[in-house]
Design an enzyme around this catalytic site. Sequence first.
Site, short mmCIF file in Angstrom:
data_model
loop_
_atom_site.label_atom_id
_atom_site.label_comp_id
_atom_site.label_asym_id
_atom_site.label_seq_id
_atom_site.Cartn_x
_atom_site.Cartn_y
_atom_site.Cartn_z
N GLY A 10 0.81 -1.21 0.00
CA GLY A 10 0.00 0.00 0.00
C GLY A 10 0.84 1.25 0.00
O GLY A 10 0.32 2.36 -0.13
N PRO A 26 4.47 11.39 -6.50
CA PRO A 26 3.86 12.39 -5.62
C PRO A 26 2.56 11.95 -4.96
O PRO A 26 2.37 12.18 -3.76
CB PRO A 26 3.63 13.59 -6.55
CG PRO A 26 4.62 13.42 -7.66
CD PRO A 26 4.79 11.93 -7.82
N THR A 56 1.32 8.93 -4.19
CA THR A 56 1.45 7.93 -3.12
C THR A 56 2.39 8.42 -2.02
O THR A 56 2.23 8.04 -0.86
CB THR A 56 1.92 6.57 -3.69
OG1 THR A 56 3.12 6.76 -4.44
CG2 THR A 56 0.86 5.96 -4.57
N GLN A 90 1.53 8.53 1.84
CA GLN A 90 2.40 7.94 2.88
C GLN A 90 2.54 8.89 4.06
O GLN A 90 2.47 8.48 5.21
CB GLN A 90 3.81 7.70 2.31
CG GLN A 90 4.01 6.39 1.63
CD GLN A 90 4.25 5.27 2.61
OE1 GLN A 90 3.43 5.03 3.49
NE2 GLN A 90 5.35 4.57 2.50
N GLY A 100 8.75 6.24 3.78
CA GLY A 100 7.65 5.62 4.54
C GLY A 100 7.84 5.65 6.04
O GLY A 100 6.87 5.73 6.79
N GLU A 101 9.07 5.55 6.50
CA GLU A 101 9.32 5.51 7.94
C GLU A 101 9.56 6.91 8.50
O GLU A 101 9.03 7.27 9.54
CB GLU A 101 10.53 4.62 8.24
CG GLU A 101 10.46 3.27 7.59
CD GLU A 101 10.12 2.13 8.53
OE1 GLU A 101 9.75 2.37 9.68
OE2 GLU A 101 10.23 0.98 8.08
MO1 MOS Z 1 9.06 -1.65 8.69
S1 MOS Z 1 8.69 -1.31 10.66
O1 MOS Z 1 10.71 -1.91 8.72
O2 MOS Z 1 8.09 -2.64 7.93
#
Ligand code: MOS
Length: 748
Positions: free
Chosen positions: A480, A642, A644, A648, A714-715
């Site tokens: 996702g 952009p 997605t 995120q 993402g993180e």
């Molecule tokens: Mo992530 S917490 O490394 O899927």
Amino acid sequence: MTDTEESGDRTAHPWPPVERTPRVGAREKVTGAARYGADHAPPGLAYAIPVVATAGKGRITGLDTAEAAAVPGVLLILSHLDDLGIAPAGYVMADGYAFQSLQPLLDDRIAYRGQPIALVVADTLVAAVHAAGLVRAAYDEEPFAVELDAAGTETVLQEEALPLPFLADVVVGDADGAYERSPLRVDAVYETGPQHQVPMELIGGVAEWHGDTLVVHEGTQSAGALRGGLARQLGIDPDRVQVITPYVGGGFGQKNSLQPHLAPLAVAARRLGRPVKLVLPRAHTFHAASFRPVSRHRVRLGADRSGRLLAAIHEVDQQASRRDLLPATYTEITSRLYGISSFRGRQRHVRTDVQTPGYMRAPFEHPAAFALESALDELACAAGRDPVELRLSNDAGADPVTGKPFSSRHLAACLRRGAELFGWAERPPDPGSMRETDGTLVGWGVAAGAYPVMTVPVLARLRARADGRVLAEVGGHEMGQGITTALARAVAGDLGIGVDRVDVVVGDTRVVPHHLTAGAWGTNSTLLAVHAALLELRARLGVPREGPVDVAAAVAAAGRSAPEQDGAEVVAEALTKGPGQPPEAVDRMRAGLVAPAGPEYPGHVAFSFIAHFAEVRVAPAAPRVRVSRVVSVADCGRVASPVTAEAQVRGAVVWGIGAALSEHSEVDPRFGGFVNADLADYVIPVNADVGRIEVAFVGEPDFTLNPTGVKTLGEVALVGVAPAIANAVFHATGRRPRSLPIRVEDLL
Ligand code: MOS
């Protein structure tokens, strides 16, 4: 095939932009056409449900399955009383494949409440669930500990228990001496509680045997780990295991490795000669996979009178299981977010009686940033400085830990842009100074975040077809986050064709090997391989290294000039890895083991950065906190996609609201396990809890890092959301939150 050294061809052209491509697969998802693992429904399907331990720790002294076995439709009940022929898969962070080293159902030991003790398989789900409720177990119970401060825990120092260079305590200069000499000091303890990832897609899938080949349909972030791990557990060749996972309904670390239900499921399918499906009930998922452990942080900051940081000391205790230690890297970012010349970290593990905790979005960085960025807000108050100004004046040049340059660092730009978009200049400095006519207190807070940029080995194969379409087969997973969209854009943008002419296949071990997709490295790592494969494809098509390509014509021409090809397609492959990674990393990737490079690379250190600005409103009677708006500005290098990418960050802000205000996995020392194991009692934000979220990107490509200029997103998107909210709560109320989630009672 090109086995590109380091990170590929640095002279390569940048991609032409493809603006605002909608999410690939969006229509399939909203219309229900997307097939997730457990949606697979082959003929003859049987249904499995586990029975779980209701003791906090101990031994099974009796297991009565007779009544359950008599339920019409029950086919099989597996337990430690059988010889399942399953070997342990090994802990994922110790050259294994599983989220923990313990494989249940092999002996009578109970390590934690919620551990599976039997697996019931029946013709129908109703029969399986009914029968599972009739399995009776007797236990010899032992004392257990599920809290950091409970009697019976054991605390170990990470650098002694896990003697690996990258896990040693970070020590730069004499932090203790510099702290003692500092005119301004902050010394505080911050805590974040246990949390669970609760992705929408439940844990589960379908195991079926095609002859002597095991086929698994299951949502996972690591098809390679399932393949390698099941092969090890069942004693079969990895080539006899196929894992198919085109969509994952949210991973967040919960699905980053093999879980213990799958090998017994495969055994059941083999014994019955039928495919078997298992979907864990939500309550089971709180014990069937990893979770975010409790962590406690003592942070000491020393500064001169202007707030210029002179020293930082960050000491962390992290909850562990009895068996496995999740390697902690909290101080990786706290030592680098600012230009602190003297730093000392210390990371310890506290062994408790739970399943092994693991990765959950920004696993170390979110709690670490809550601690550091709260402490920095306290320092800003002590120094009488604006919190944005304070951060800007403590920005780092080179990496404070290694002295190497950052590949790119635009934290200051994130802070400045965010302040502008938010209207930060209007902020009155004193807490409690913004009040609405009904008494609602308003507060504005800021916090920054960083996350390491890691790179993993990826094999990408491009198939240019006679009909002008291009198929990309890539070792990666779509949970996702938008990896498919980013890959389709890259291929389409490079070749000058429509995104709708590109098909992307990820999450299928039948076509390419798969490294774990986690740590936000999925998009940057797969783009690197696709970028190299595009150069190889252009060479094979005999077209220039850049510029639009008439794919159909080029494939036809290539077919004429190379008669051994059938004229239907031209295929190119590339295998890439991180800068400086040894060749063994590729072997590990092929075996389904983890092999990330970074954030320290030969010539530089690579991190993504972000700044969050939050506005909270605290109700006058019961001081309930609402987050009315958030502005987030990220430095993730080039923005690969952009639409997605913005999604995120918005998702991470929502996640951060939950982390700051509601999410907490409750434990009860009398029972063990987690007691609020459902979505009614594990409180995540709903739409009504989410105000306006504005997302922006610095957008500077990082070509020092790699030829695509893409870092990670993402993180880092989550890192700093919670402390921005906590700092806003302080600004509104004058009450300093030092543990998460912030509850009404903390503000009374
Ligand atoms: Mo992530 S917490 O490394 O899927």
